[in-house]
Design a protein around this motif. Structure first.
Motif, PDB file in Angstrom:
ATOM      1  N   LEU A  26       0.840  -1.193   0.000  1.00 45.18           N
ATOM      2  CA  LEU A  26       0.000   0.000   0.000  1.00 45.18           C
ATOM      3  C   LEU A  26       0.880   1.251   0.000  1.00 45.18           C
ATOM      4  CD1 LEU A  26      -2.611  -1.117   2.679  1.00 45.18           C
ATOM      5  CD2 LEU A  26      -2.993  -0.936   0.221  1.00 45.18           C
ATOM      6  N   PRO A  27       0.408   2.339  -0.587  1.00 41.72           N
ATOM      7  CA  PRO A  27       1.199   3.576  -0.583  1.00 41.72           C
ATOM      8  C   PRO A  27       1.277   4.171   0.814  1.00 41.72           C
ATOM      9  CG  PRO A  27      -0.980   3.993  -1.485  1.00 41.72           C
ATOM     10  CD  PRO A  27      -0.872   2.499  -1.313  1.00 41.72           C
ATOM     11  N   LEU A  28       2.340   4.944   1.044  1.00 39.70           N
ATOM     12  CA  LEU A  28       2.463   5.640   2.312  1.00 39.70           C
ATOM     13  C   LEU A  28       1.297   6.602   2.483  1.00 39.70           C
ATOM     14  CD1 LEU A  28       6.282   6.546   2.269  1.00 39.70           C
ATOM     15  CD2 LEU A  28       5.184   4.547   3.320  1.00 39.70           C
ATOM     16  N   GLY A  29       0.852   6.768   3.727  1.00 42.96           N
ATOM     17  CA  GLY A  29      -0.236   7.701   3.985  1.00 42.96           C
ATOM     18  C   GLY A  29      -1.111   7.226   5.129  1.00 42.96           C
ATOM     19  N   VAL A  30      -2.156   7.993   5.399  1.00 47.32           N
ATOM     20  CA  VAL A  30      -3.149   7.635   6.419  1.00 47.32           C
ATOM     21  C   VAL A  30      -4.441   7.337   5.684  1.00 47.32           C
ATOM     22  CG1 VAL A  30      -4.369   8.370   8.494  1.00 47.32           C
ATOM     23  CG2 VAL A  30      -2.015   9.113   8.111  1.00 47.32           C
ATOM     24  N   HIS A  31      -4.788   6.066   5.619  1.00 47.61           N
ATOM     25  CA  HIS A  31      -5.916   5.596   4.835  1.00 47.61           C
ATOM     26  C   HIS A  31      -7.079   5.198   5.755  1.00 47.61           C
ATOM     27  CE1 HIS A  31      -2.792   5.571   1.844  1.00 47.61           C
ATOM     28  NE2 HIS A  31      -2.173   4.549   2.406  1.00 47.61           N
ATOM     29  N   PRO A  69     -16.595 -12.711   9.579  1.00 46.10           N
ATOM     30  CA  PRO A  69     -17.699 -13.632   9.288  1.00 46.10           C
ATOM     31  C   PRO A  69     -18.751 -13.701  10.398  1.00 46.10           C
ATOM     32  CG  PRO A  69     -15.594 -14.627   8.729  1.00 46.10           C
ATOM     33  CD  PRO A  69     -15.285 -13.363   9.465  1.00 46.10           C
ATOM     34  N   ASP A  70     -18.355 -13.406  11.631  1.00 51.68           N
ATOM     35  CA  ASP A  70     -19.328 -13.483  12.730  1.00 51.68           C
ATOM     36  C   ASP A  70     -20.123 -12.183  12.901  1.00 51.68           C
ATOM     37  OD1 ASP A  70     -17.407 -11.815  13.778  1.00 51.68           O
ATOM     38  OD2 ASP A  70     -16.850 -13.132  15.449  1.00 51.68           O
ATOM     39  N   GLY A  71     -19.978 -11.253  11.938  1.00 50.47           N
ATOM     40  CA  GLY A  71     -20.806 -10.056  11.944  1.00 50.47           C
ATOM     41  C   GLY A  71     -20.196  -8.843  12.611  1.00 50.47           C
ATOM     42  N   ARG A  72     -19.013  -8.964  13.184  1.00 47.36           N
ATOM     43  CA  ARG A  72     -18.378  -7.782  13.767  1.00 47.36           C
ATOM     44  C   ARG A  72     -17.824  -6.900  12.650  1.00 47.36           C
ATOM     45  NH1 ARG A  72     -13.717  -9.379  17.099  1.00 47.36           N
ATOM     46  NH2 ARG A  72     -13.591 -11.129  15.632  1.00 47.36           N
ATOM     47  N   HIS A  73     -17.860  -5.601  12.874  1.00 45.70           N
ATOM     48  CA  HIS A  73     -17.303  -4.700  11.860  1.00 45.70           C
ATOM     49  C   HIS A  73     -16.744  -3.465  12.548  1.00 45.70           C
ATOM     50  CE1 HIS A  73     -20.766  -1.930  12.162  1.00 45.70           C
ATOM     51  NE2 HIS A  73     -21.469  -3.031  12.368  1.00 45.70           N
ATOM     52  N   ALA A  74     -15.839  -2.822  11.857  1.00 50.44           N
ATOM     53  CA  ALA A  74     -15.210  -1.622  12.425  1.00 50.44           C
ATOM     54  C   ALA A  74     -14.598  -0.796  11.313  1.00 50.44           C
ATOM     55  CB  ALA A  74     -14.133  -2.010  13.435  1.00 50.44           C
ATOM     56  N   GLU A  75     -14.550   0.502  11.561  1.00 54.65           N
ATOM     57  CA  GLU A  75     -13.783   1.413  10.724  1.00 54.65           C
ATOM     58  C   GLU A  75     -12.603   1.912  11.538  1.00 54.65           C
ATOM     59  OE1 GLU A  75     -15.860   4.547   8.840  1.00 54.65           O
ATOM     60  OE2 GLU A  75     -17.294   3.234   7.821  1.00 54.65           O
ATOM     61  N   ALA A  76     -11.482   2.094  10.879  1.00 51.90           N
ATOM     62  CA  ALA A  76     -10.273   2.521  11.586  1.00 51.90           C
ATOM     63  C   ALA A  76      -9.389   3.306  10.624  1.00 51.90           C
ATOM     64  CB  ALA A  76      -9.523   1.310  12.143  1.00 51.90           C
ATOM     65  N   HIS A  77      -8.342   3.878  11.166  1.00 51.86           N
ATOM     66  CA  HIS A  77      -7.332   4.562  10.367  1.00 51.86           C
ATOM     67  C   HIS A  77      -6.154   3.615  10.178  1.00 51.86           C
ATOM     68  CE1 HIS A  77      -9.386   8.445  10.958  1.00 51.86           C
ATOM     69  NE2 HIS A  77      -9.651   7.974  12.172  1.00 51.86           N
ATOM     70  N   LEU A  78      -5.624   3.578   8.972  1.00 50.75           N
ATOM     71  CA  LEU A  78      -4.467   2.742   8.666  1.00 50.75           C
ATOM     72  C   LEU A  78      -3.302   3.652   8.300  1.00 50.75           C
ATOM     73  CD1 LEU A  78      -3.212  -0.073   8.198  1.00 50.75           C
ATOM     74  CD2 LEU A  78      -3.999   0.094   5.816  1.00 50.75           C
ATOM     75  N   ALA A 118      -6.062   8.357  18.965  1.00 49.81           N
ATOM     76  CA  ALA A 118      -6.227   7.139  18.169  1.00 49.81           C
ATOM     77  C   ALA A 118      -7.517   7.173  17.360  1.00 49.81           C
ATOM     78  CB  ALA A 118      -6.194   5.914  19.080  1.00 49.81           C
ATOM     79  N   GLU A 119      -8.607   7.662  17.971  1.00 49.29           N
ATOM     80  CA  GLU A 119      -9.889   7.723  17.261  1.00 49.29           C
ATOM     81  C   GLU A 119      -9.823   8.629  16.034  1.00 49.29           C
ATOM     82  OE1 GLU A 119     -12.543   9.089  20.249  1.00 49.29           O
ATOM     83  OE2 GLU A 119     -12.463   7.220  21.412  1.00 49.29           O
ATOM     84  N   SER A 120      -8.973   9.639  16.082  1.00 46.28           N
ATOM     85  CA  SER A 120      -8.861  10.595  14.973  1.00 46.28           C
ATOM     86  C   SER A 120      -7.788  10.220  13.969  1.00 46.28           C
ATOM     87  CB  SER A 120      -8.541  11.988  15.529  1.00 46.28           C
ATOM     88  OG  SER A 120      -7.209  12.039  16.009  1.00 46.28           O
ATOM     89  N   GLY A 121      -7.121   9.087  14.185  1.00 45.98           N
ATOM     90  CA  GLY A 121      -5.995   8.771  13.317  1.00 45.98           C
ATOM     91  C   GLY A 121      -4.832   9.717  13.557  1.00 45.98           C
ATOM     92  N   TYR A 122      -4.767  10.249  14.789  1.00 46.25           N
ATOM     93  CA  TYR A 122      -3.697  11.164  15.204  1.00 46.25           C
ATOM     94  C   TYR A 122      -3.699  12.444  14.372  1.00 46.25           C
ATOM     95  CZ  TYR A 122      -2.267   7.321  18.100  1.00 46.25           C
ATOM     96  OH  TYR A 122      -2.265   6.333  19.057  1.00 46.25           O
ATOM     97  N   ALA A 123      -4.880  12.902  14.012  1.00 37.86           N
ATOM     98  CA  ALA A 123      -5.007  14.078  13.144  1.00 37.86           C
ATOM     99  C   ALA A 123      -4.329  15.321  13.720  1.00 37.86           C
ATOM    100  CB  ALA A 123      -6.478  14.348  12.851  1.00 37.86           C
ATOM    101  N   PRO A 124      -4.555  15.693  15.000  1.00 39.41           N
ATOM    102  CA  PRO A 124      -3.887  16.905  15.493  1.00 39.41           C
ATOM    103  C   PRO A 124      -2.373  16.760  15.558  1.00 39.41           C
ATOM    104  CG  PRO A 124      -5.057  15.802  17.266  1.00 39.41           C
ATOM    105  CD  PRO A 124      -5.464  15.124  16.001  1.00 39.41           C
ATOM    106  N   TYR A 125      -1.903  15.579  15.846  1.00 41.90           N
ATOM    107  CA  TYR A 125      -0.457  15.317  15.893  1.00 41.90           C
ATOM    108  C   TYR A 125       0.136  15.404  14.487  1.00 41.90           C
ATOM    109  CZ  TYR A 125       3.796  12.529  16.879  1.00 41.90           C
ATOM    110  OH  TYR A 125       5.082  12.061  17.000  1.00 41.90           O
ATOM    111  N   ARG A 126      -0.549  14.838  13.521  1.00 43.07           N
ATOM    112  CA  ARG A 126      -0.071  14.912  12.132  1.00 43.07           C
ATOM    113  C   ARG A 126       0.004  16.349  11.661  1.00 43.07           C
ATOM    114  NH1 ARG A 126      -3.932  12.603   8.699  1.00 43.07           N
ATOM    115  NH2 ARG A 126      -5.327  11.842  10.326  1.00 43.07           N
ATOM    116  N   ALA A 127      -1.048  17.123  11.948  1.00 44.70           N
ATOM    117  CA  ALA A 127      -1.070  18.518  11.502  1.00 44.70           C
ATOM    118  C   ALA A 127       0.022  19.328  12.189  1.00 44.70           C
ATOM    119  CB  ALA A 127      -2.441  19.124  11.788  1.00 44.70           C
TER     120      ALA A 127
END
Length: 714
Positions: free
Chosen positions: A115-120, A127-136, A432-441
């Motif tokens: 994968l390319p460098l970045g915050v994706h 399969p058991d129905g759990r789901h989540a969104e996260a920052h990579l 962590a919830e923000s994908g470290y947005a304030p730290y990145r900026a």
């Protein structure tokens, strides 16, 4: 015990180890207070048990954490590699496009194509129905390091006055220093103090805190550093505005001469009062089409962050510099009341936005001057540990700061009471919830005009000592951050800026931290007087035993200048201020013994051919020793070059000592201008030590040193 398990799940420590083999439990009250600052009620055993059950259910329901790190040269990270077979994984790339795959289960770690460098954006469904969104976060594992030995100057910018500055050093002086040092001295970098925006002083009352390490905002630089005459609009002042500007220049000249010729201290507030008046005149000068386009582009690039910063600055002019005392409707940056106040103060909001643009522009000019002068690195900016609780960042980013908490340090051998630095800590969960947005900026803003970044108290990427409000520093506890994510974001932003990173890792450091930082290319800081064989003889550490991945220096802004240490004046100063904890004679004897050991080593190595006794020769010998180490960067404390004996900051003092207000001075205490520095025989004699090294083919201008394994050329 529910409280211990609950604390562990949030990274809150229930004990700490100040030294090997010694463990001290944290008070339950400190643990409960830290959890409360994270939004967790553990005030009673029943509340702690309920919170633990909720936390375990939350973690079980999430197949991946809020932020996942993927090193560019590594396998899938555990959260992805351990997904149940058949899990669907999708990645929305930062630059557009998607990548999807089906998890192969735990027996294979292969994933998709690199994968390319970045915050994706990461989406997972099991399969058991759990789901989540996260920052990579996809980041390079290592930050680049210097490919060859380089040396540079360390200076507190405010202390470096020229005949053109307005009572304190400015960005024009920084550009001049860099251009001269690069071309004449062959230096590769200039490291400065944090240039963050300071908390303004109230119109009535005591002056503001001069410390650059407790700013209002780390995201934007302070316009007090502007060279007013270098702003293009200055040339277009006419009539009364021109006369007013010239009068301000004359007042600035008197302020400058007071510091340089009458032993007056640097008065940041007085400097800012003059500059602000001049900049308000410039704000009335219309921007030309090209300048207007550049300003608009800056506004668009900085977006809401700059708008919030400028809004706080405008409201602080009306309601004072601590937002906690503002009318209730203005304490929330997103409230309708704040939006209305912003519209009503739009001219002042624009003024402060313009100042941020002008300061950024002059910072960029100083970095270009450094690189055009041949510097491999150029400017090294400094990132403070935190911000003032009443300032712009704490107001605009409230959800990211832990309420009722302050960063400090636990008791140790040097301070039995611990320390409270008065800086609110970031919440690791919100980061962590923000994908470290304030730290990145934050990192992106600091690195846009720098060749390297120094991070003060770099151990804070791993954990910070949280002190509950109203409690003694001894009653705090450590709270952990996701060091892997913090380092990944740091590596990503440094890579994008093509910059180096230096960590200030002096003092007590948790086991494994220095090794982890080195693994990721973060250089450490090594100060000569602290480098001893602590696990063996206790004697000065031989040059070849020093670490290579560091900036090696003789002193820093928080330590005595080398001349003061050699003469023992630093001990007398602390005695006169009542700071010693032992009898004066005992402290002096220990200081003399320390110096004798080092000078004896320098004599035996042939680095002090005339023997001890001449201060200037001894300072040159100290720097010859630094050059004998494998350190990739050598830092020369600029005041050392002219024999200054006064520390810029004396920890443990407030009004007893003029911290952060002293100009660079010579051995007699007389201030030295930039122009005098450039012509100083003593400075050139010291820098000849580095030319000697070049002549042996190990430095800039000679054949490059063999780079240590893993080094990347600048």
């Amino acid at each position: 015990m529910p409280l211990s398990r609950l604390a562990a799940s949030y990274g809150v420590a229930t004990s700490y180890s100040p030294s090997p083999g010694r463990t001290i439990p944290a008070a339950d009250a400190a643990v409960i207070a830290a959890l409360a600052a994270l939004g967790v009620d553990a005030s009673t055993p029943e509340a702690a048990a309920a919170a633990l059950a909720a936390r375990e259910a939350e973690l079980s329901a999430r197949p991946v954490p809020p932020t996942v790190v993927l090193w560019a040269d590594g396998p899938l990270p555990p959260p992805l590699a351990a997904l149940p077979q058949g899990s669907r994984v999708g990645v929305e790339l930062e630059e557009g496009g998607t990548v999807e795959w089906t998890a192969p289960g735990t027996e294979r770690s292969e994933g998709p194509e690199p994968l390319p460098l970045g915050v994706h954006r990461l989406r997972v469904r099991t399969p058991d129905g759990r789901h989540a969104e996260a920052h990579l976060v996809v980041a390079p594992r290592r930050i680049r390091t210097p490919g060859r030995r380089t040396h540079g100057l360390l200076v507190q910018l405010y202390s470096l006055l020229s005949r053109r500055s307005w009572g304190m050093g400015d960005l024009g002086d920084l550009g001049e220093l860099a251009a001269w040092a690069g071309r004449v001295l062959g230096t590769g970098f200039v490291q400065v103090n944090p240039l963050h925006a300071a908390v303004p002083s109230p119109p009535e009352g005591p002056g503001g805190d001069p410390s650059p390490y407790r700013p209002s905002s780390r995201r934007f630089p302070d316009p007090v550093h502007l060279r007013v005459e270098a702003v293009p609009e200055f040339a277009y002042l006419r009539g009364e505005a021109r006369e007013r500007a010239e009068e301000l220049c004359r007042k600035a000249g008197r302020l400058r001469e007071g510091v340089l010729g009458q032993d007056e201290l640097i008065d940041r507030d007085a400097v800012w009062a003059l500059k602000r008046a001049a900049l308000e005149l410039l704000h009335d000068v219309p921007l030309g089409p090209g300048r207007r386009a550049a300003y608009n582009a800056f506004l668009a690039e900085q977006g809401p962050a700059l708008e919030d910063h400028a809004t706080w600055s405008a409201l602080a002019e009306i309601h004072g510099p601590d937002w906690h005392s503002w009318p209730a409707e203005l304490r929330d940056p997103d409230s309708p009341g704040t939006a209305r106040a912003r519209r009503e103060a739009m001219d002042r909001v624009d003024f402060h936005s313009r100042l941020a643009w002008l300061t950024d522009s002059q910072l960029g000019a100083a970095q270009r001057a450094a690189r055009e002068a041949g510097m491999d690195i150029g400017l090294v900016h400094d990132l403070a540990v935190g911000v003032h609780p009443g300032g712009a960042d704490a107001w605009a980013q409230q959800r990211y700061f832990a309420p009722g908490m302050s960063v400090g340090a636990p008791p140790d051998a040097f301070n039995a009471r611990g320390q409270d630095w008065g800086l609110p800590p970031w919440r690791p969960d919100r980061l962590a919830e923000s994908g470290y947005a304030p730290y990145r900026a934050l990192l992106r803003g600091l690195l846009r005009n720098a060749g390297a970044l120094r991070i003060d108290h770099v151990m804070g990427l791993f954990r910070l000592w949280w002190v509950p409000e109203g409690r003694e520093p001894t009653e705090g506890t450590y709270v952990r951050y996701d060091a892997e994510a913090m380092l990944a974001v740091l590596a990503l932003e440094a890579h994008r800026a093509d910059a180096l990173v230096i960590g200030e890792d002096l003092g007590t450091v948790e086991p494994g931290v220095r090794e982890t930082l080195r693994e990721h290319g973060v250089l450490g800081t090594s100060v000569l007087w602290f480098e001893r064989d602590w696990e063996g003889t206790g004697r000065p550490l031989p040059a070849d035993a020093w670490r290579a991945d560091c900036v090696a220096t003789a002193t820093t802004h928080d330590l005595p200048p080398t001349a003061a240490r050699l003469t023992g004046e630093h001990v007398r100063l602390r005695h006169d201020l009542g700071l010693l904890t032992r009898p004066l004679a005992q402290e002096q004897a220990e200081a003399r013994r320390d110096v004798r050991e080092w000078l004896g080593l320098l004599c035996r190595l042939g680095m002090l051919p005339g023997g001890a006794g001449c201060e200037e020769d001894e300072i040159r010998a100290v720097h010859r020793f630094l050059l004998a180490t494998p350190a990739r960067m050598i830092g020369i404390w600029l005041p050392d070059a002219v024999g200054d004996r006064r520390p810029q900051n004396l920890p443990g003092t407030w009004d007893q000592y003029p911290n952060w207000r002293l100009p660079v001075a010579d051995a007699t205490g007389h201030p030295v201008t930039l122009e005098q520095l450039a012509a100083s025989p003593r400075l050139h004699a010291l820098m000849a030590v580095f030319r000697e090294e070049e002549g042996r083919g190990s430095g800039r201008g000679g054949s490059p040193r063999t780079a240590p394994p893993g080094a990347h050329p600048v």
